[in-house]
Design a protein around this motif. Structure first.
Motif, mmCIF file in Angstrom:
data_model
loop_
_atom_site.group_PDB
_atom_site.id
_atom_site.type_symbol
_atom_site.label_atom_id
_atom_site.label_comp_id
_atom_site.label_asym_id
_atom_site.label_seq_id
_atom_site.Cartn_x
_atom_site.Cartn_y
_atom_site.Cartn_z
ATOM 1 N N GLU A 289 0.828 -1.203 0.000
ATOM 2 C CA GLU A 289 0.000 0.000 0.000
ATOM 3 C C GLU A 289 0.871 1.265 0.000
ATOM 4 O O GLU A 289 0.614 2.229 -0.714
ATOM 5 C CB GLU A 289 -0.904 -0.017 1.235
ATOM 6 C CG GLU A 289 -1.955 -1.140 1.209
ATOM 7 C CD GLU A 289 -2.774 -1.202 2.485
ATOM 8 O OE1 GLU A 289 -2.475 -0.383 3.389
ATOM 9 O OE2 GLU A 289 -3.676 -2.057 2.587
ATOM 10 N N THR A 290 1.997 1.273 0.818
ATOM 11 C CA THR A 290 2.889 2.450 0.902
ATOM 12 C C THR A 290 3.549 2.712 -0.460
ATOM 13 O O THR A 290 3.611 3.854 -0.939
ATOM 14 C CB THR A 290 3.960 2.224 1.967
ATOM 15 O OG1 THR A 290 3.307 1.979 3.230
ATOM 16 C CG2 THR A 290 4.879 3.410 2.078
ATOM 17 N N ARG A 291 4.072 1.675 -1.111
ATOM 18 C CA ARG A 291 4.764 1.835 -2.388
ATOM 19 C C ARG A 291 3.823 2.279 -3.502
ATOM 20 O O ARG A 291 4.221 3.041 -4.394
ATOM 21 C CB ARG A 291 5.450 0.521 -2.785
ATOM 22 C CG ARG A 291 6.664 0.192 -1.933
ATOM 23 C CD ARG A 291 7.780 1.201 -2.143
ATOM 24 N NE ARG A 291 9.011 0.864 -1.422
ATOM 25 C CZ ARG A 291 10.129 1.575 -1.471
ATOM 26 N NH1 ARG A 291 10.120 2.698 -2.176
ATOM 27 N NH2 ARG A 291 11.187 1.200 -0.788
ATOM 28 N N ALA A 292 2.603 1.819 -3.472
ATOM 29 C CA ALA A 292 1.631 2.206 -4.506
ATOM 30 C C ALA A 292 1.383 3.707 -4.446
ATOM 31 O O ALA A 292 1.305 4.396 -5.479
ATOM 32 C CB ALA A 292 0.346 1.430 -4.325
ATOM 33 N N SER A 293 1.275 4.268 -3.221
ATOM 34 C CA SER A 293 1.064 5.711 -3.061
ATOM 35 C C SER A 293 2.295 6.482 -3.554
ATOM 36 O O SER A 293 2.185 7.526 -4.219
ATOM 37 C CB SER A 293 0.783 6.019 -1.592
ATOM 38 O OG SER A 293 0.705 7.399 -1.378
ATOM 39 N N GLU A 294 3.509 5.971 -3.242
ATOM 40 C CA GLU A 294 4.756 6.650 -3.641
ATOM 41 C C GLU A 294 4.902 6.675 -5.158
ATOM 42 O O GLU A 294 5.294 7.700 -5.745
ATOM 43 C CB GLU A 294 5.951 5.926 -3.021
ATOM 44 C CG GLU A 294 7.295 6.604 -3.282
ATOM 45 C CD GLU A 294 8.439 5.863 -2.632
ATOM 46 O OE1 GLU A 294 9.609 6.248 -2.892
ATOM 47 O OE2 GLU A 294 8.202 4.913 -1.856
ATOM 48 N N ASP A 312 -2.178 -1.499 -14.647
ATOM 49 C CA ASP A 312 -3.421 -1.650 -13.893
ATOM 50 C C ASP A 312 -3.154 -1.940 -12.424
ATOM 51 O O ASP A 312 -4.000 -1.655 -11.568
ATOM 52 C CB ASP A 312 -4.265 -2.796 -14.498
ATOM 53 C CG ASP A 312 -4.740 -2.429 -15.911
ATOM 54 O OD1 ASP A 312 -4.760 -1.216 -16.230
ATOM 55 O OD2 ASP A 312 -5.020 -3.364 -16.700
ATOM 56 N N ASP A 313 -1.967 -2.569 -12.073
ATOM 57 C CA ASP A 313 -1.678 -2.923 -10.679
ATOM 58 C C ASP A 313 -1.020 -1.787 -9.912
ATOM 59 O O ASP A 313 -0.555 -1.978 -8.792
ATOM 60 C CB ASP A 313 -0.791 -4.173 -10.622
ATOM 61 C CG ASP A 313 0.523 -3.942 -11.347
ATOM 62 O OD1 ASP A 313 0.728 -2.847 -11.912
ATOM 63 O OD2 ASP A 313 1.368 -4.870 -11.346
ATOM 64 N N GLY A 314 -0.976 -0.601 -10.486
ATOM 65 C CA GLY A 314 -0.396 0.554 -9.801
ATOM 66 C C GLY A 314 1.078 0.771 -10.104
ATOM 67 O O GLY A 314 1.662 1.792 -9.686
ATOM 68 N N ALA A 604 11.320 4.620 -11.064
ATOM 69 C CA ALA A 604 11.575 3.237 -11.471
ATOM 70 C C ALA A 604 11.859 2.381 -10.242
ATOM 71 O O ALA A 604 11.388 1.236 -10.122
ATOM 72 C CB ALA A 604 12.762 3.192 -12.438
ATOM 73 N N GLU A 605 12.639 2.940 -9.263
ATOM 74 C CA GLU A 605 12.986 2.186 -8.061
ATOM 75 C C GLU A 605 11.724 1.880 -7.232
ATOM 76 O O GLU A 605 11.550 0.756 -6.742
ATOM 77 C CB GLU A 605 13.974 3.007 -7.224
ATOM 78 C CG GLU A 605 14.440 2.287 -5.961
ATOM 79 C CD GLU A 605 15.354 3.142 -5.127
ATOM 80 O OE1 GLU A 605 15.682 2.714 -4.004
ATOM 81 O OE2 GLU A 605 15.768 4.232 -5.592
ATOM 82 N N ALA A 606 10.796 2.869 -7.074
ATOM 83 C CA ALA A 606 9.572 2.651 -6.279
ATOM 84 C C ALA A 606 8.665 1.628 -6.939
ATOM 85 O O ALA A 606 8.043 0.789 -6.268
ATOM 86 C CB ALA A 606 8.840 3.987 -6.107
ATOM 87 N N SER A 607 8.560 1.657 -8.266
ATOM 88 C CA SER A 607 7.708 0.710 -8.988
ATOM 89 C C SER A 607 8.228 -0.697 -8.825
ATOM 90 O O SER A 607 7.466 -1.644 -8.590
ATOM 91 C CB SER A 607 7.651 1.095 -10.461
ATOM 92 O OG SER A 607 6.867 0.164 -11.173
ATOM 93 N N GLU A 608 9.573 -0.872 -8.891
ATOM 94 C CA GLU A 608 10.152 -2.206 -8.730
ATOM 95 C C GLU A 608 9.955 -2.707 -7.301
ATOM 96 O O GLU A 608 9.708 -3.906 -7.079
ATOM 97 C CB GLU A 608 11.653 -2.157 -9.077
ATOM 98 C CG GLU A 608 11.912 -1.944 -10.572
ATOM 99 C CD GLU A 608 13.389 -1.764 -10.877
ATOM 100 O OE1 GLU A 608 14.169 -1.618 -9.910
ATOM 101 O OE2 GLU A 608 13.772 -1.780 -12.062
ATOM 102 N N ALA A 609 10.060 -1.812 -6.295
ATOM 103 C CA ALA A 609 9.845 -2.222 -4.897
ATOM 104 C C ALA A 609 8.407 -2.678 -4.680
ATOM 105 O O ALA A 609 8.144 -3.626 -3.937
ATOM 106 C CB ALA A 609 10.184 -1.060 -3.970
ATOM 107 N N LEU A 610 7.418 -2.015 -5.320
ATOM 108 C CA LEU A 610 6.006 -2.404 -5.224
ATOM 109 C C LEU A 610 5.808 -3.804 -5.779
ATOM 110 O O LEU A 610 5.147 -4.651 -5.151
ATOM 111 C CB LEU A 610 5.137 -1.391 -5.972
ATOM 112 C CG LEU A 610 3.639 -1.723 -6.083
ATOM 113 C CD1 LEU A 610 2.997 -1.860 -4.694
ATOM 114 C CD2 LEU A 610 2.907 -0.643 -6.892
ATOM 115 N N ALA A 611 6.380 -4.086 -6.925
ATOM 116 C CA ALA A 611 6.233 -5.415 -7.531
ATOM 117 C C ALA A 611 6.875 -6.477 -6.660
ATOM 118 O O ALA A 611 6.332 -7.579 -6.484
ATOM 119 C CB ALA A 611 6.885 -5.409 -8.922
ATOM 120 N N ASP A 612 8.060 -6.148 -6.066
ATOM 121 C CA ASP A 612 8.763 -7.127 -5.209
ATOM 122 C C ASP A 612 7.908 -7.457 -3.974
ATOM 123 O O ASP A 612 7.871 -8.623 -3.537
ATOM 124 C CB ASP A 612 10.116 -6.560 -4.750
ATOM 125 C CG ASP A 612 11.111 -6.445 -5.899
ATOM 126 O OD1 ASP A 612 10.900 -7.117 -6.928
ATOM 127 O OD2 ASP A 612 12.120 -5.693 -5.769
#
Length: 901
Positions: A289-294, A312-314, A604-612
């Motif tokens: 939830e935190t990474r999606a907002s970032e 679609d997954d944020g 790019a770093e925040a998006s990769e952290a969300l997926a991880d």
């Protein structure tokens, strides 16, 4: 052997010389000190190197040079040879190099090899060469003055009898050596015999039989005990097998109990892990939830199209973000390149301006230096013109001096330029008068002695001529004639002395004219030099004037060029200021692009952290399910282990174990006792075996000693025979040397008498005797004997030359048959000879050449008789100015060459 050619370079007084030598009699002719002897010393040096030098090596190197080279070509025993020696002075040492080339491309290199080869070819070393073939200047009486023992050593060496003495001494040394070895071997033989007797007295064979019987009994007892021990070991092993089986069951029971405990622990651990994974799933959901907002916030700040890059997954399309960032980085690189180029251009313009200003400074300084140099040249031209006037005055003064010296010849008996011939003419006149004076003086002294002797005899009443009583003597009146002749010759002597005084004054006058001629030559040389210097000085003044004008023109050119350089420098600095403005704009654009790149990187770093985080949630759920399956399997294994544990607990019997332990203990006790007894028996067996080996070793030693005793006895017999042979060989060499010496003494005595009779034909002497001890004795006709030293100077010289020639003949005819001898060399042999004896010397030389076949005879002499008898004449001259000698070859002597002496 014949010398064919000798070439010198910087040897003593020769800078360079190259001389061919023919067969026959060659006379080296020249004034004293011209270098005649040095020519033949060079041949001696070529053959024998340092051994031929009387003094240090550097003494033969020409003064002022550091190297000498001597080459000698010669024919020997049908072969052609070329020998080269050189000495080089390095200051602290003198090197010696040499090379001998012989027939069939044979070569010897180095002093040791070449010296040995020459000694082998000639069968004589340097000392033997001097004693036989080379009569050196001043040593004509060397063999006469030598002691008999010295003469014996010289002749024995020449005739190679010293080798026989060397062989006799070697045989003596060998005999003594054989005797030493024989004494030693006899002692060894006695020692071997004593050792054999000692061994035979021990009864070694009986002792060996006793020891072998004791060993066999001990071995049988060992074998019996070993069989019983083997049986006890079988009993012990069976009991141990029962114990091992029960121990294995106990170990398996303990292992199963441990497995049960381990399975129970693993089941509990797996349940705890499942609880932990459940908590971690909850934590990762919060991270999602935190990474999606970032990601949403950074996407708004990136200025990117959300529909184009959003998922679609944020998350966002990382590849699209990276592509945008790559474009921005390219833009930054381009801007940096532009910034770098602008910085380079600014530096280049600044450097150009500095360089132009520095060049302008240099040109202005150079212009100032050239103007200063031009001013200095103006002063130098003024000084040089003053000096020219002074030199012109000196030229006029020298011309006047030359005219004054020439004026002295107006009343002279010769023209200018002929003073040298006038001096020679008057010196010749003076020399003739001196010779006449010396002859008159000798005759006056002789007449005065005769008159004084005659007057003394008259006073004693005896005839002044015959010494008999004066009464009735017809010779008394001759004394008056001698007095008259004495007075006449004294008057003539006084007249010659007056003429000498007059000619001395005329010689001095001629020498004064010659000095004026030489002074004119000196003044003329100075005049020519001064005129040349005057011309050079005038040319130098003209050059200075031209140089001054050139310097002033160059100064103007450099000042103009300096002004142009300063204008160009100003333009370059203005261009640099324009470029700095462009540089500021480019830096601003680069900073904005780098800020946007950082934003894209964070997105790019925040998006990769969300997926991880989403992937972690799924993985943790799968791990909980896997742990649940593993626990089900462990519970099934736990039930199986509990069943096997019950079976093993029922199979273990403690009574059987105790019985097996008692049986094993009894067997081990027996084995321990039996092995202790076996160890004692084995020690006894080993002791007996060692004793047997010792006896057998002594038997082998006895056999070896017998063999050594027999070999030593055989060697004693051989050495005794060898001792007798070496003693016989020693005596044979001594007898052979004595026989050969006596034969050579007899032959040499005959040849000496033949030669001396040839050159000394008078009735005074009967013959010469040479004893076996090399004592020389001269017998007179009346039977009286003389020592050679009692002969007159000329007779001694002829005697010694005869002895040298006889030795030469003996070597040529008596050593191993006909031998190729070196040339016969006579250096100033006429020193002690009067004119009559010189004629006899010529007879000796001719006989040696014609009758005795000496192919080449080299004579150093200034005697006219020897010069006239030469087959070839070598004339040596020395330049008194350079102190350098040269050689000239003529087939016959000429009057001009004879006049040089």
């Amino acid at each position: 052997m014949r010398f064919q050619r000798v070439a010198l370079e910087n040897f003593k007084c020769y800078a360079d010389a190259d001389l061919s030598l023919e067969a026959g009699v060659t006379v080296v002719h020249g004034v004293n000190g011209s270098g005649k002897s040095s020519l033949l010393e060079a041949c001696f040096f070529a053959l024998y190197g340092s051994a031929a030098i009387d003094g240090t090596r550097e003494s033969v190197i020409r003064t002022g040079e550091d190297e000498t080279v001597v080459e000698l070509w010669f024919r020997h025993a049908g072969g052609e040879y070329h020998l080269e020696r050189s000495l080089k002075d390095y200051g602290d040492r003198v090197s010696h190099d040499c090379l001998l080339e012989g027939p069939d491309d044979e070569q010897w290199e180095g002093a040791t090899a070449v010296d040995g080869a020459v000694a082998d070819l000639l069968r004589m070393d340097a000392d033997a060469f001097v004693n036989c073939a080379y009569v050196q200047q001043g040593e004509v009486n060397k063999l006469i003055h030598a002691t008999p023992s010295e003469r014996q050593d010289m002749l024995d060496d020449l005739l190679q009898l010293g080798k026989l003495e060397e062989y006799r001494e070697r045989a003596s040394d060998a005999r003594l050596g054989v005797n030493d070895v024989l004494t030693e071997v006899r002692g060894t033989l006695k020692n071997y015999e004593e050792q054999v007797e000692e061994k035979e007295a021990k009864g070694l064979h009986e002792r060996l039989n006793e020891l072998e019987s004791e060993r066999n009994e001990t071995v049988a007892e060992i074998e019996r005990l070993e069989a019983q021990v083997e049986t006890a070991r079988g009993t012990r092993d069976d009991a141990q097998a029962v114990l091992d089986e029960h121990e294995a069951k106990r170990e398996e029971l303990a292992a199963i109990e441990a497995d049960v405990e381990e399975l129970q622990a693993k089941i509990s651990e797996a349940e705890r892990e499942r609880d932990d994974l459940k908590e971690r799933v909850a934590e990762r959901r919060e991270t999602v939830e935190t990474r999606a907002s970032e990601v949403a916030d950074l996407l708004d700040a990136s200025a990117l199209d959300a529909d184009a890059v959003g998922n679609d997954d944020g998350t966002v399309d990382v590849d699209a973000v990276e592509a945008e960032r790559a474009d921005l980085e390219t833009q930054v690189d381009e801007l940096q390149e532009r910034i770098n180029q602008l910085s380079v251009d600014i530096g280049s313009k600044t450097d150009e301006a500095d360089r132009l200003e520095e060049r302008a400074d240099e040109l202005e300084a150079a212009a100032a230096e050239k103007r200063a140099e031009a001013e200095s040249l103006a002063d130098a031209v003024e000084d040089a013109e003053s000096e020219l006037e002074s030199r012109r005055a000196k030229v006029d003064g020298l011309e006047d001096d030359i005219a004054a010296e020439r004026a002295a010849f107006e009343d002279a008996p010769v023209e200018f330029g002929d003073a040298e011939s006038l001096v020679a003419e008057r010196e010749a006149e003076r020399d003739d008068l001196r010779e006449e004076r010396d002859d008159l003086r000798a005759e006056v002294e002789s007449l005065r002695d005769r008159v004084e002797e005659g007057e003394r005899l008259l006073e004693e009443g005896k005839c002044p001529e015959c010494g008999q009583s004066v009464d009735g003597s017809p010779h008394v009146d001759s004394l008056d004639e001698d007095r008259e002749r004495l007075a006449e010759q004294e008057r003539a002597l006084e007249a010659v002395r007056e003429d000498l005084e007059d000619v001395r004054e005329r010689v001095e006058a001629a020498e004064a004219l010659r000095e004026r001629e030489r002074e004119v030559e000196t003044l003329t040389d100075r005049l020519e030099n001064l005129r040349q210097l005057l011309a050079e000085k005038e040319e130098s003044v003209a050059d200075k004037r031209e140089r001054r004008e050139s310097l002033l023109e160059a100064a103007d050119e450099r000042e103009t060029e300096a002004a142009e350089k300063r204008e160009a420098a100003t333009a370059a600095r203005e261009a640099a200021d324009d470029l700095r403005s462009d540089l500021g704009e480019a830096n601003g654009e680069k900073t904005a692009a780098k800020d946007r790149i950082e934003t894209l990187a964070s997105l790019a770093e925040a998006s990769e952290a969300l997926a991880d985080a989403r992937e972690d949630v799924e993985r943790f759920r799968e791990d909980r399910a896997t742990l649940a399956e593993s626990n089900e399997e462990r519970r099934e294994w736990l039930a199986e282990k509990r069943e096997r544990k019950a079976e093993l607990e029922a199979a273990v019997d403690d009574a059987v174990v105790e019985e097996a332990r008692a049986e094993r203990s009894r067997a081990e006790t027996y084995i321990e006792k039996a092995e202790a007894e076996l160890e004692s028996l084995r020690d006894e067996r080993d002791r007996l075996q060692n004793d047997i080996g010792g006896v057998r070793g002594e038997l082998d030693e006895l056999e070896t000693l017998r063999e050594k005793r027999d070999a030593a006895a055989e060697r004693v017999d051989a050495l005794e025979s060898l001792y007798d042979e070496t003693q016989a060989l020693q005596e044979m060499y001594g007898e052979l040397r004595a026989d050969l010496r006596q034969q050579n003494v007899e032959t040499l005595e005959r040849m000496l008498n033949e030669t001396f009779d040839l050159v000394y034909q008078n009735d005074s002497y009967s013959h010469i005797e040479l004893s076996g001890d090399y004592e020389l004795t001269v017998y007179q006709k009346d039977g009286e004997t003389l020592d050679p030293d009692q002969l007159s100077g000329g007779e001694r010289a002829l005697f010694n030359l005869s002895l040298r020639c006889a030795i030469y003949r003996l070597l040529a005819e008596g050593v191993e048959g006909a031998a190729p001898m070196p040339p016969l060399i006579l250096d100033e042999p006429t020193v002690f000879l009067d004119s009559g004896h010189v004629t006899q010397l010529l007879t000796l030389v001719e006989t040696m050449r014609v009758d005795y076949g000496v192919e080449q005879i080299l004579v150093v002499s200034h005697d006219e008789e020897l010069v006239g008898a030469a087959d070839e004449l070598v004339h040596v001259r020395k330049d008194s100015t350079t102190n350098r000698s040269t050689v000239e070859v003529g087939e016959t002597p000429t009057a001009e060459l004879l006049a040089d002496d």
